[in-house]
Design a protein around this motif. Sequence first.
Motif, PDB file in Angstrom:
ATOM      1  N   SER A 309      24.873  20.521   1.011  1.00  0.00           N
ATOM      2  CA  SER A 309      23.538  20.906   1.441  1.00  0.00           C
ATOM      3  C   SER A 309      22.849  19.810   2.230  1.00  0.00           C
ATOM      4  O   SER A 309      22.140  20.075   3.182  1.00  0.00           O
ATOM      5  CB  SER A 309      22.676  21.288   0.228  1.00  0.00           C
ATOM      6  N   ARG A 354      15.467  20.266   9.567  1.00  0.00           N
ATOM      7  CA  ARG A 354      16.395  21.229   8.988  1.00  0.00           C
ATOM      8  C   ARG A 354      15.696  21.968   7.862  1.00  0.00           C
ATOM      9  O   ARG A 354      14.980  21.379   7.055  1.00  0.00           O
ATOM     10  CB  ARG A 354      17.637  20.519   8.478  1.00  0.00           C
ATOM     11  N   THR A 356      16.546  24.692   4.725  1.00  0.00           N
ATOM     12  CA  THR A 356      17.598  25.303   3.919  1.00  0.00           C
ATOM     13  C   THR A 356      16.963  25.981   2.718  1.00  0.00           C
ATOM     14  O   THR A 356      15.955  25.500   2.179  1.00  0.00           O
ATOM     15  CB  THR A 356      18.616  24.259   3.437  1.00  0.00           C
ATOM     16  N   SER A 361      22.696  27.676  -0.192  1.00  0.00           N
ATOM     17  CA  SER A 361      22.778  28.154   1.188  1.00  0.00           C
ATOM     18  C   SER A 361      22.940  29.659   1.288  1.00  0.00           C
ATOM     19  O   SER A 361      22.573  30.254   2.299  1.00  0.00           O
ATOM     20  CB  SER A 361      23.957  27.465   1.896  1.00  0.00           C
ATOM     21  N   GLN A 389      20.951  30.485  13.015  1.00  0.00           N
ATOM     22  CA  GLN A 389      22.311  30.986  12.908  1.00  0.00           C
ATOM     23  C   GLN A 389      22.454  31.743  11.603  1.00  0.00           C
ATOM     24  O   GLN A 389      22.158  31.217  10.523  1.00  0.00           O
ATOM     25  CB  GLN A 389      23.322  29.844  12.959  1.00  0.00           C
ATOM     26  N   VAL A 476      24.353  33.522   4.924  1.00  0.00           N
ATOM     27  CA  VAL A 476      24.009  32.103   5.030  1.00  0.00           C
ATOM     28  C   VAL A 476      23.112  31.921   6.249  1.00  0.00           C
ATOM     29  O   VAL A 476      23.583  31.992   7.384  1.00  0.00           O
ATOM     30  CB  VAL A 476      25.271  31.230   5.155  1.00  0.00           C
ATOM     31  N   GLU A 478      20.873  29.495   8.677  1.00  0.00           N
ATOM     32  CA  GLU A 478      20.733  28.093   9.056  1.00  0.00           C
ATOM     33  C   GLU A 478      19.666  28.000  10.146  1.00  0.00           C
ATOM     34  O   GLU A 478      19.851  28.525  11.239  1.00  0.00           O
ATOM     35  CB  GLU A 478      22.054  27.522   9.560  1.00  0.00           C
ATOM     36  N   SER A 480      17.155  25.172  12.138  1.00  0.00           N
ATOM     37  CA  SER A 480      16.993  23.736  12.381  1.00  0.00           C
ATOM     38  C   SER A 480      16.319  23.517  13.724  1.00  0.00           C
ATOM     39  O   SER A 480      16.242  24.416  14.568  1.00  0.00           O
ATOM     40  CB  SER A 480      18.350  23.017  12.351  1.00  0.00           C
TER      41      SER A 480
END
Length: 768
Positions: A309, A354, A356, A361, A389, A476, A478, A480
């Motif tokens: 992570s 970032r 999360t 995740s 993503q 998942v 993502e 950022s």
Amino acid sequence: MDVCFLRWLLFVALTTWTLGDDGQVTFVSELSSRPAQKLSKYGWYANVRLQRFHIPEETAIARWLFSVKKGHSFNCGQHNVSIHVRWGAPPVINPTETVFPNSTLWHPSLSLTLPVTSQSSTTFNLSDPAPGDWFVAAHLPEDDGRIEQKGFPSCSYYFQPQLSVRRAVDTPVLQRGTFLTQTAAPDRPARLKLFVPEFASSLSVSVAECSSEEAAEGRNCSLLLRLGSASLQHSQAAVNCSGSSCSASLSNPPWDTWLRVVVETSQVNQTVTFRIVSNYTVACKPKSVGLKADDDIARLLGKSSVSNSISTGNSSGAPASVTSYGSEALLPQLSACVWSIPVLYEELDVLSLRFTPANGSNISITDTQPTLLTFPLPTHATGGTLNLQLTLNSTNATLGNNRIVACFSPWAPVLILNHSEPCRTALFGGYGVGINVSVPKAVVRLPFPQSTTWYLTLQLICNSSDCGNSTLVSVVPEVSISACVEDCGPYGECRLLRSYTYLYAACVCTAGWKGWGCTDGSTAQSYSRQLTATILLTLSNLFFLPAIVVAIRRSYITEASVYLFTMFFSTFYHACDQPGAAVLCIMDYDALQYCDFLGSICAIWVTILCMARIGDTAKYTLFLLGALLIAMSMQLDRKGLWNLLAPILCAILLMVISWVYRGVRRRHCYPPSWQRWVFYLIPGALCSLVGVCLYIFAETESNYYYTHSLWHILVASCVVFLLPPKEKDRKGLGWSQGFIWSWRWSWRPRVCGYTLCESSKDELYTVT
């Protein structure tokens, strides 16, 4: 005294203007200006002059004044200055119409074109502008590739933006469920504001009991009801009211913000009186987590122990915070319309963030209600690229033909996701993506995202009414912030730029590649062309070898060492300076460039001083003093034109003085031989003159490796012509004698019998 009088006069004028306004709202004026900046032709984003303005809350009218002035009086032709304006983040522009990287989405900003003569200006007015930061970018047309030497006179244009705003200071607040009586005239609309709380799913504003005393019918008011602010990329919500009452409704209004309400009338010379009320629905408010923060701290402690992570090396010293809008357990609630997942926010570096999920995740997606993740984007992150993503977990074998849809939207989330609903909130558009078994990954990149809270809503959409076994799917996400799109790829370099205190990033491309992420290869150089350029620019320095040989044969050893230094570092500097794959760097690029520039100017300096035929003591003193001064100037500004011209002019002046002195003393022109002038001095002067003209006037980006290679050849050739012959009156000692060494040794035995005898050189020999 004059300054105090002007301040007093301005105060009286503003006081009279504000107190004399008998309307419902009082306006004040605010002015801001930015210093003039020199414009550049557009090659990449660093050539753009970026300025940031702040527009306060409750601004009714904003007026920009853009001025462009020419810096020189000589004819430069007519150029058009392009001006771009955007709210919330720097404008994303594409003047060269290049191809953007895959999955990169952007909206064009407002663009203005200003033709420039000697001095030009234009104004841009905007009613009800959105509060916050506004960015203005300006540049000249596309760069033609010509390399202009620094310090040489050229056409220059200076751009200066100025802003004037009219801001309301006592705007009435429209409370929920409370009627307010307002009046509107053609030149004085009614202005109000209301606060939209977080988790509001709908908003309505209603106008009732509209009447006009001057109108004969008394009931038809013809009002225009507008909600929101103008941001150029997004329009306001407007409703025309033709009767005595009307209402405007917004689904998914912006959360946690003040919303502007403007009511205008089109009736001439009539004042309209009406009552207005607002109401909103909070349907997705989750269960409160309370004031106890132990659970969030436990999540942070558990998160730091998971190696996948937080990457090693970036986590140390990185501030992090957990933002949770959900319940204590990540399970669906009957009272809420979404699952709210807490998010971990980490600052990794400059323009590097970032986000999360705090509990891992993987997040679970169902078909019953959407899953919501919240990403607050600070102001200092708007100069980077927002990356999203979504990856489908490979263990989800039960998804079948169903799919997962997602909506990534600013200011407010989209709370209903289905086949027909677009990814759009009440006032702002979002970015919709979808993944399934055949397309398990989706990517969205947003350069220069706006500073606000971004929301990601995900939901499982089934092709039929029954989802079968795929009622719970793992995904998942993502999210950022990075400085550039994919770090500009293999043919670019990500550069951090600054406009006063604001930081932003852009890609500078090499080897003919171009575009926002250096992915447009329409003009890319082939490997053979790159190799040809490298070979020409490096091997052309071998023309210094004849100059080195001639200098050694004429006993100019110091000059030969300078030529060798110049040849070596110029060769390896150009081997390191080439874009693309044909690159060889034996040391730091900056050090190679410094040594190349220093050696080139020192070579010219020592050659002209050698032609002056001054005494050895004076010559070597000037060699050393000139080298030290040239080294200092190279450190200050190595690309300045006068760093090249000043040593040349000083050396030529010393040479002319020396030649005139010799000519007057001998009563004959110096050098006396006409062969020296015809076969050496004139050809050498022509070579140097042509080389300087090529260096200053003829070099472009496309022909650089041709013209600069020719510059190397001409400079090395002129040294061979201009270097004077060996002096006949030099002493035959030391370096002036060259490499002709003489060593004589002889030995003759002496007969001394059976004793020890001493030689004439005090050496002992044993004779048997």
